[in-house]
Design a protein around this motif. Structure first.
Motif, PDB file in Angstrom:
ATOM      1  N   LYS A  77       0.832  -1.215   0.000  1.00  0.00           N
ATOM      2  CA  LYS A  77       0.000   0.000   0.000  1.00  0.00           C
ATOM      3  C   LYS A  77       0.863   1.260   0.000  1.00  0.00           C
ATOM      4  CE  LYS A  77      -4.090  -1.407   2.591  1.00  0.00           C
ATOM      5  NZ  LYS A  77      -5.051  -1.287   1.498  1.00  0.00           N
ATOM      6  N   HIS A  78       1.974   1.206   0.699  1.00  0.00           N
ATOM      7  CA  HIS A  78       2.782   2.419   0.832  1.00  0.00           C
ATOM      8  C   HIS A  78       4.245   2.038   1.050  1.00  0.00           C
ATOM      9  CE1 HIS A  78       2.203   1.152   4.920  1.00  0.00           C
ATOM     10  NE2 HIS A  78       0.900   1.403   4.849  1.00  0.00           N
ATOM     11  N   ASP A  79       4.900   1.645  -0.002  1.00  0.00           N
ATOM     12  CA  ASP A  79       6.329   1.368   0.141  1.00  0.00           C
ATOM     13  C   ASP A  79       7.032   1.648  -1.175  1.00  0.00           C
ATOM     14  OD1 ASP A  79       8.930   0.103   0.515  1.00  0.00           O
ATOM     15  OD2 ASP A  79       8.028  -0.684   2.352  1.00  0.00           O
ATOM     16  N   SER A  80       7.941   2.614  -1.138  1.00  0.00           N
ATOM     17  CA  SER A  80       8.579   3.063  -2.375  1.00  0.00           C
ATOM     18  C   SER A  80       9.556   2.023  -2.927  1.00  0.00           C
ATOM     19  CB  SER A  80       9.306   4.382  -2.119  1.00  0.00           C
ATOM     20  OG  SER A  80      10.216   4.186  -1.057  1.00  0.00           O
ATOM     21  N   ARG A  81       9.830   0.949  -2.154  1.00  0.00           N
ATOM     22  CA  ARG A  81      10.766  -0.068  -2.652  1.00  0.00           C
ATOM     23  C   ARG A  81      10.126  -0.977  -3.706  1.00  0.00           C
ATOM     24  NH1 ARG A  81      12.417  -2.762   2.895  1.00  0.00           N
ATOM     25  NH2 ARG A  81      10.304  -2.090   3.366  1.00  0.00           N
ATOM     26  N   LEU A  82       8.775  -0.924  -3.815  1.00  0.00           N
ATOM     27  CA  LEU A  82       8.073  -1.879  -4.692  1.00  0.00           C
ATOM     28  C   LEU A  82       8.570  -1.830  -6.147  1.00  0.00           C
ATOM     29  CD1 LEU A  82       5.825  -3.995  -5.048  1.00  0.00           C
ATOM     30  CD2 LEU A  82       4.238  -2.108  -5.461  1.00  0.00           C
ATOM     31  N   GLU A  83       8.648  -0.615  -6.710  1.00  0.00           N
ATOM     32  CA  GLU A  83       9.028  -0.538  -8.127  1.00  0.00           C
ATOM     33  C   GLU A  83      10.440  -1.098  -8.352  1.00  0.00           C
ATOM     34  OE1 GLU A  83       8.777   3.278 -10.114  1.00  0.00           O
ATOM     35  OE2 GLU A  83       9.003   2.298 -12.083  1.00  0.00           O
ATOM     36  N   GLY A  84      11.354  -0.781  -7.438  1.00  0.00           N
ATOM     37  CA  GLY A  84      12.734  -1.262  -7.580  1.00  0.00           C
ATOM     38  C   GLY A  84      12.790  -2.790  -7.576  1.00  0.00           C
ATOM     39  N   LEU A  85      11.999  -3.401  -6.710  1.00  0.00           N
ATOM     40  CA  LEU A  85      12.014  -4.868  -6.613  1.00  0.00           C
ATOM     41  C   LEU A  85      11.412  -5.494  -7.870  1.00  0.00           C
ATOM     42  CD1 LEU A  85      11.123  -5.069  -2.831  1.00  0.00           C
ATOM     43  CD2 LEU A  85      13.210  -5.979  -3.880  1.00  0.00           C
ATOM     44  N   ILE A  86      10.357  -4.874  -8.397  1.00  0.00           N
ATOM     45  CA  ILE A  86       9.764  -5.388  -9.648  1.00  0.00           C
ATOM     46  C   ILE A  86      10.775  -5.247 -10.790  1.00  0.00           C
ATOM     47  CG2 ILE A  86       7.974  -4.886 -11.410  1.00  0.00           C
ATOM     48  CD1 ILE A  86       6.006  -4.457  -9.069  1.00  0.00           C
ATOM     49  N   LYS A  87      11.503  -4.142 -10.792  1.00  0.00           N
ATOM     50  CA  LYS A  87      12.519  -3.915 -11.850  1.00  0.00           C
ATOM     51  C   LYS A  87      13.647  -4.937 -11.780  1.00  0.00           C
ATOM     52  CE  LYS A  87      12.540   1.014 -12.957  1.00  0.00           C
ATOM     53  NZ  LYS A  87      13.246   2.256 -12.631  1.00  0.00           N
ATOM     54  N   MET A  88      13.993  -5.347 -10.543  1.00  0.00           N
ATOM     55  CA  MET A  88      15.091  -6.315 -10.377  1.00  0.00           C
ATOM     56  C   MET A  88      14.718  -7.704 -10.881  1.00  0.00           C
ATOM     57  SD  MET A  88      16.390  -5.494  -6.536  1.00  0.00           S
ATOM     58  CE  MET A  88      17.088  -7.115  -6.267  1.00  0.00           C
ATOM     59  N   ALA A  89      13.383  -7.969 -10.979  1.00  0.00           N
ATOM     60  CA  ALA A  89      12.925  -9.321 -11.292  1.00  0.00           C
ATOM     61  C   ALA A  89      12.602  -9.482 -12.776  1.00  0.00           C
ATOM     62  CB  ALA A  89      11.676  -9.626 -10.461  1.00  0.00           C
ATOM     63  N   ASP A  90      12.587 -10.767 -13.234  1.00  0.00           N
ATOM     64  CA  ASP A  90      12.150 -11.058 -14.601  1.00  0.00           C
ATOM     65  C   ASP A  90      10.639 -11.185 -14.645  1.00  0.00           C
ATOM     66  OD1 ASP A  90      14.871 -11.691 -15.746  1.00  0.00           O
ATOM     67  OD2 ASP A  90      14.792 -13.138 -14.102  1.00  0.00           O
ATOM     68  N   LEU A  91      10.074 -11.641 -13.523  1.00  0.00           N
ATOM     69  CA  LEU A  91       8.647 -11.974 -13.463  1.00  0.00           C
ATOM     70  C   LEU A  91       8.108 -11.540 -12.110  1.00  0.00           C
ATOM     71  CD1 LEU A  91       6.095 -13.830 -14.078  1.00  0.00           C
ATOM     72  CD2 LEU A  91       7.416 -15.705 -13.102  1.00  0.00           C
ATOM     73  N   THR A  92       6.891 -10.980 -12.099  1.00  0.00           N
ATOM     74  CA  THR A  92       6.228 -10.665 -10.827  1.00  0.00           C
ATOM     75  C   THR A  92       5.014 -11.561 -10.686  1.00  0.00           C
ATOM     76  OG1 THR A  92       7.009  -8.387 -10.736  1.00  0.00           O
ATOM     77  CG2 THR A  92       4.964  -8.866  -9.571  1.00  0.00           C
ATOM     78  N   ILE A  93       4.836 -12.128  -9.489  1.00  0.00           N
ATOM     79  CA  ILE A  93       3.631 -12.923  -9.198  1.00  0.00           C
ATOM     80  C   ILE A  93       2.907 -12.197  -8.074  1.00  0.00           C
ATOM     81  CG2 ILE A  93       2.723 -15.149  -8.412  1.00  0.00           C
ATOM     82  CD1 ILE A  93       5.211 -16.494  -9.516  1.00  0.00           C
ATOM     83  N   ASN A  94       1.681 -11.739  -8.326  1.00  0.00           N
ATOM     84  CA  ASN A  94       0.967 -10.991  -7.286  1.00  0.00           C
ATOM     85  C   ASN A  94      -0.125 -11.835  -6.639  1.00  0.00           C
ATOM     86  OD1 ASN A  94       0.041  -9.097  -5.537  1.00  0.00           O
ATOM     87  ND2 ASN A  94      -0.886  -7.763  -7.075  1.00  0.00           N
TER      88      ASN A  94
END
Ligand code: NAD
Ligand code: UDP
Length: 404
Positions: A77-94
Motif C-alpha cells: 500500500k505504501h512502500d517506495s521499494r516496490l518498483e525497484g524490486l519489480i525492476k530487479m525481477a524477470d517476473l512478478t507474481i501478485n
C-alpha cells in the motif's frame, strides 16, 4: 527430481529467473516458495507483511537455497521499494489480497482497496518496465451460475452449459450492490479487465489465475491459536477448528452450496508450468516441443481447480468429520453439524456462489495440466497436518481457565 528439473528439453541448464512474489508469506505463496526452492534454480524476492509461513525456508542459512530466497517486509500500500524490486525481477507474481469471505461484507472498503487499488501500481510497474506478470484473481469472478436463476425443478439445471464455468464465455453474475459479499469479486474482475487492457494496448505480458478453492496445510489460521479468537477463516480452517475443539461444524444456510476443492500441491504444479519449467511439462504432455511455457501461458486466463472433487458444503463437513476421526483416533460427535443462518454467521450483506465447476479445456490445451488428488486423499493429508500442528495447543487453550 531437483537436479533433473534444472535442465531443459535439450539438456541445457534452465536460465534461473528472479521472481518478485508479492504475498509470498500467505497460504499459496508459502507452497509456491517451497516448490521453487526445492525443484528449480529460480530466485525469489519474497514480499509480504508476514513471514511466519515461510520461516522454515528463510531460517536455515545452511539450506541449499539460502542465497535464492530473500524476504522483504513490505506493505505494498505504501512502500517506495516496490518498483525497484519489480525492476530487479524477470517476473512478478501478485498474490497479495484480502481474500476471506468474512471480510467481504464487513470490510468492503478494505476489500476493494486491497484487491483493486493496491494492485494498480503492481500492474503499472510491470507494464512500464516490460516485466511479465502472473496475477492471482479468483473463481469468484464468475459469481452465480446461470442455472441458479432457473426454477428449482428445471431440467436445464442439469445441462453443463448452465453451470460449468468457462474463462472465455461464461458471464460474471453478481448480486445487488447491498450484497457487499460481491465487493471482492467485483474488484478482482476490474483488475482482470485492467490487466487485459494493458496487454491489449501496451503489450503487457500477463497470465491471470482463477483459483477454485485450493486447500491444504497452512491455509488461514485456527482462531485463538495462530489467529484472532473472533476471526472467521475460510471453510477448511473453520471446520478444522470445530473438529479440533470437538464442536459441531456450522453449516451456513444449510450447507447447500457446492464447491470443487483442489489440493494445493496439484495447483502449485499448474503455477509452475505457467512460470516456465520444461521438464514438468514433459511429465504432463507429449506435445511440448513447439512453444516454451511463457508463450503458452501469456495472454491467458486459467481456471485452476479440480472438477472431479465436487461436494456440497454439508458433504464436505461429513467427509471431514469422518477423515478427522480416522487420523486423530477420536470418535465423532453424536451431533456432528448444526445449521446457522448466513446473517448470524457472516452478518448482513452476505451472499453465496451456488456452484463452482471449472472448465479445464484452456489449461489442458495450453499447459497439458490435470489435477490428480481425490478429495478424500487431500483431506487425509491436510487433517493429519492440522491434528499434528494444533491438537496439543488446542488442548492447552481449552484447559486454561478463562481470563488467564
Ligand atoms: P493468503 O491470505 O494466505 O495470502 C495473501 C498474502 O498477501 C498474505 O500473506 C498477506 O499478508 C499478503 N498481503 C495482503 N495485503 C498485502 C499488502 N498490502 N502488502 C503485502 N502483503 C500483503 O491467501 P491465499 O489463499 O494464499 O491467496 C492468494 C491469492 O489467491 C489471493 O489474491 C486470493 O484472492 C487468490 N485466491 C485464492 C484462493 C484459494 O483457494 N486459496 C481462491 C481464490 C483466489
Ligand atoms: N461455510 C460454512 N461453514 C463455515 C465456513 C464456511 O458452511 O464454518 C460455507 C460458506 O458459506 C460457503 C462455503 O462454506 O458456502 C465455502 O466458504 P469459504 O469461506 O471457504 O469461501 P468461498 O468458497 O465461499 O469463497
Amino acid at each position: 527430481m531437483a537436479s533433473a528439473a534444472r535442465v531443459d528439453l535439450d539438456g541445457k541448464p534452465i536460465k534461473p529467473l528472479t521472481i518478485c512474489m508479492i504475498g509470498a508469506g500467505g497460504f499459496i505463496g508459502s507452497h509456491l516458495c517451497e516448490k521453487l526452492m526445492a525443484e528449480t534454480p529460480h530466485k525469489v524476492l519474497a514480499l509480504d507483511v508476514y513471514n511466519d509461513k515461510i520461516k522454515h525456508l528463510l531460517e536455515p542459512d545452511t539450506a541449499e537455497w539460502a542465497d535464492r530466497i530473500q524476504f522483504h517486509r513490505i506493505n505494498i500500500k505504501h512502500d517506495s521499494r516496490l518498483e525497484g524490486l519489480i525492476k530487479m525481477a524477470d517476473l512478478t507474481i501478485n498474490l497479495a489480497a484480502i481474500c476471506t469471505p468474512a471480510d467481504y461484507n464487513t470490510r468492503p472498503l478494505d476489500t476493494i482497496y486491497s484487491n483493486f487499488i493496491d494492485a494498480l501500481p503492481v500492474v503499472k510497474y510491470c507494464s512500464e518496465n516490460g516485466k511479465r506478470l502472473i496475477h492471482f484473481s479468483t473463481c469468484e469472478v464468475y459469481g452465480k451460475t446461470i442455472g441458479s436463476f432457473l426454477p428449482k425443478d428445471s431440467p436445464l439445471r442439469q445441462e453443463p452449459e448452465y453451470y460449468v464455468l468457462k474463462e472465455d464465455s461464461s458471464p460474471c453474475i453478481f448480486g445487488s450492490i447491498e450484497k457487499q459479499r460481491w465487493s471482492y469479486a467485483c474488484a478482482k474482475q476490474l483488475i482482470e479487465r485492467l490487466i487485459y487492457a494493458e496487454g491489449a494496448e501496451n503489450g503487457l505480458e500477463f497470465t491471470i489465475v482463477r483459483p477454485f478453492n485450493w486447500i491444504g496445510p497452512r491455509m488461514d489460521f485456527i482462531p485463538g491459536i495462530d489467529g484472532p479468537s473472533e476471526g472467521v477463516p475460510r471453510v477448511l480452517a473453520c471446520f478444522s477448528n470445530n473438529l479440533l475443539r470437538r464442536e459441531p461444524l456450522k453449516l451456513v444456510d444449510g450447507g447447500e452450496s457446492q464447491r470443487t476443492f483442489i489440493y494445493i500441491k496439484d495447483a502449485i504444479e499448474a503455477v509452475l508450468l505457467m512460470i516456465c519449467l520444461h521438464l514438468v511439462l514433459l511429465a504432463y504432455n507429449d506435445d511440448n516441443s513447439s512453444q516454451e511455457n511463457p508463450a503458452r501461458a501469456n495472454g491467458h486466463i486459467f481456471n485452476v481447480g479440480n472438477p472431479n472433487n465436487e461436494v456440497t458444503v454439508r458433504q464436505l463437513a461429513e467427509m471431514m468429520t469422518e477423515v478427522y476421526s480416522k487420523v486423530s483416533g477420536e470418535p465423532t460427535l453424536d451431533v456432528p453439524t448444526v445449521d446457522i443462518s448466513s446473517k448470524e454467521f457472516y452478518g448482513v450483506g452476505y451472499d453465496d456462489s451456488d456452484k463452482r465447476i471449472p472448465d479445464m479445456t484452456i489449461i489442458n490445451r495450453q499447459l497439458g495440466w490435470n489435477p490428480k488428488t481425490s478429495l478424500w486423499d487431500l483431506l487425509e493429508s491436510t487433517l493429519t497436518y492440522q491434528h499434528r500442528t494444533y491438537a496439543e495447543a488446542i488442548k492447552k487453550a481449552i484447559a486454561k481457565p478463562a481470563g488467564t
